[in-house]
Design a protein around this motif. Sequence first.
Motif, PDB file in Angstrom:
ATOM      1  N   HIS A 177     -10.221   5.322   0.564  1.00 50.48           N
ATOM      2  CA  HIS A 177     -10.468   6.656   1.135  1.00 50.48           C
ATOM      3  C   HIS A 177      -9.629   7.718   0.421  1.00 50.48           C
ATOM      4  CE1 HIS A 177     -13.190   5.538   4.341  1.00 50.48           C
ATOM      5  NE2 HIS A 177     -12.365   4.582   4.745  1.00 50.48           N
ATOM      6  N   GLY A 178      -9.497   7.559  -0.879  1.00 47.84           N
ATOM      7  CA  GLY A 178      -8.797   8.543  -1.692  1.00 47.84           C
ATOM      8  C   GLY A 178      -7.290   8.387  -1.761  1.00 47.84           C
ATOM      9  N   GLU A 179      -6.720   7.480  -0.960  1.00 46.48           N
ATOM     10  CA  GLU A 179      -5.268   7.266  -0.955  1.00 46.48           C
ATOM     11  C   GLU A 179      -4.918   6.102  -1.876  1.00 46.48           C
ATOM     12  OE1 GLU A 179      -1.560   6.609   2.189  1.00 46.48           O
ATOM     13  OE2 GLU A 179      -3.622   6.561   2.903  1.00 46.48           O
ATOM     14  N   ASP A 180      -3.968   6.319  -2.782  1.00 48.28           N
ATOM     15  CA  ASP A 180      -3.586   5.304  -3.758  1.00 48.28           C
ATOM     16  C   ASP A 180      -2.638   4.281  -3.128  1.00 48.28           C
ATOM     17  OD1 ASP A 180      -3.040   3.793  -5.958  1.00 48.28           O
ATOM     18  OD2 ASP A 180      -2.280   5.429  -7.202  1.00 48.28           O
ATOM     19  N   MET A 181      -3.152   3.080  -2.895  1.00 49.92           N
ATOM     20  CA  MET A 181      -2.355   2.044  -2.239  1.00 49.92           C
ATOM     21  C   MET A 181      -1.305   1.433  -3.159  1.00 49.92           C
ATOM     22  SD  MET A 181      -5.096   0.097   0.266  1.00 49.92           S
ATOM     23  CE  MET A 181      -6.163  -0.489  -1.055  1.00 49.92           C
ATOM     24  N   THR A 182      -1.391   1.692  -4.459  1.00 48.90           N
ATOM     25  CA  THR A 182      -0.342   1.184  -5.356  1.00 48.90           C
ATOM     26  C   THR A 182       0.982   1.902  -5.110  1.00 48.90           C
ATOM     27  OG1 THR A 182      -0.847   2.746  -7.149  1.00 48.90           O
ATOM     28  CG2 THR A 182      -2.050   0.653  -7.145  1.00 48.90           C
ATOM     29  N   LYS A 183       0.927   2.997  -4.370  1.00 53.29           N
ATOM     30  CA  LYS A 183       2.147   3.754  -4.065  1.00 53.29           C
ATOM     31  C   LYS A 183       2.843   3.237  -2.798  1.00 53.29           C
ATOM     32  CE  LYS A 183       1.064   6.538  -7.456  1.00 53.29           C
ATOM     33  NZ  LYS A 183       1.712   6.397  -8.775  1.00 53.29           N
ATOM     34  N   TYR A 184       2.194   2.312  -2.096  1.00 56.52           N
ATOM     35  CA  TYR A 184       2.795   1.773  -0.875  1.00 56.52           C
ATOM     36  C   TYR A 184       4.073   1.006  -1.220  1.00 56.52           C
ATOM     37  CZ  TYR A 184      -1.497   2.758   1.813  1.00 56.52           C
ATOM     38  OH  TYR A 184      -2.548   3.362   2.441  1.00 56.52           O
ATOM     39  N   THR A 185       5.086   1.232  -0.436  1.00 53.42           N
ATOM     40  CA  THR A 185       6.380   0.582  -0.690  1.00 53.42           C
ATOM     41  C   THR A 185       6.880  -0.232   0.492  1.00 53.42           C
ATOM     42  OG1 THR A 185       7.532   2.598   0.026  1.00 53.42           O
ATOM     43  CG2 THR A 185       7.091   2.357  -2.346  1.00 53.42           C
ATOM     44  N   THR A 186       6.221  -0.113   1.666  1.00 54.01           N
ATOM     45  CA  THR A 186       6.685  -0.827   2.857  1.00 54.01           C
ATOM     46  C   THR A 186       5.562  -1.657   3.475  1.00 54.01           C
ATOM     47  OG1 THR A 186       6.122   0.968   4.405  1.00 54.01           O
ATOM     48  CG2 THR A 186       8.304   1.054   3.335  1.00 54.01           C
ATOM     49  N   GLU A 187       5.955  -2.684   4.200  1.00 49.78           N
ATOM     50  CA  GLU A 187       4.989  -3.519   4.914  1.00 49.78           C
ATOM     51  C   GLU A 187       4.281  -2.717   5.996  1.00 49.78           C
ATOM     52  OE1 GLU A 187       3.071  -7.259   5.799  1.00 49.78           O
ATOM     53  OE2 GLU A 187       4.047  -6.342   4.065  1.00 49.78           O
TER      54      GLU A 187
END
Length: 259
Positions: free
Chosen positions: A111-121
């Motif tokens: 949905h347009g949000e880059d999940m590779t930027k996720y840093t937390t569970e």
Amino acid sequence: MKKNKKTVLPIEKAELTPEELERLEREREIIDLSAPHHKGERLLSARNVKVSFNLRGAELTAIRGASLDVYEGETLAIVGESGSGKSVFTKTFLGMLDKNGRITDGELLFHGEDMTKYTTEEQWLKVRGKKIAMVFQDPMTSLNPVRTIGEQIAEVITWHFGKSHDEAKKETIELLRKVGISDPEKRYKQYPGEFSGGMRQRVVIATAIACKPEILICDEPTTALDVTVQAQVLDLIKSLQKELKMSVVFITHDLGVVA
């Protein structure tokens, strides 16, 4: 094209007899991939994804430049030989890589949000199971053998939606009925070891759809099943996709499953 039509490779019309061409056109299975044919919203977009693993101090690249798009209501198949990286690639959609693995390049847009930027569970838990769910190859690796199947499905509902035990139990029984398990009230109290392979896979599917995900990833869902049960499981996934309006991504090395 209908939303849940499978994306297939383009077929050269010159290679077909008139009878074959007429039949294929009638069934609407000829698709021009060079032209826009998706009517649904693009849910997930992977762009040039690179996945590496740290192995004994050395970096091993397992995935190089993988890309795909998943649209609303679509059925997409990722086909390749064992060990080619199919499962590793799709595990990046859920943040489920092994501890020594990481995405080193590319984008994963949900949905347009880059999940590779996720840093937390905590960030991944908003997607994993709730928005994107997965059915694994061997149901016994997904189910806890010392807990009843009802408790395991109800836990998913309680965790993601904060419902009471009684509410979760009621929904679980309905889910078991929906995936074709007879006498769900009795089955709710039984353990995975009391189920056949096909029935255990139905339980895993019930767990995966408990949160009504937008995308359901099926990783070799029929490999350990006999031919008759394979067909039943595939028909079940297809009917649930239509009912819940999900997109389905199949991972397989079996072209018969894709067909």
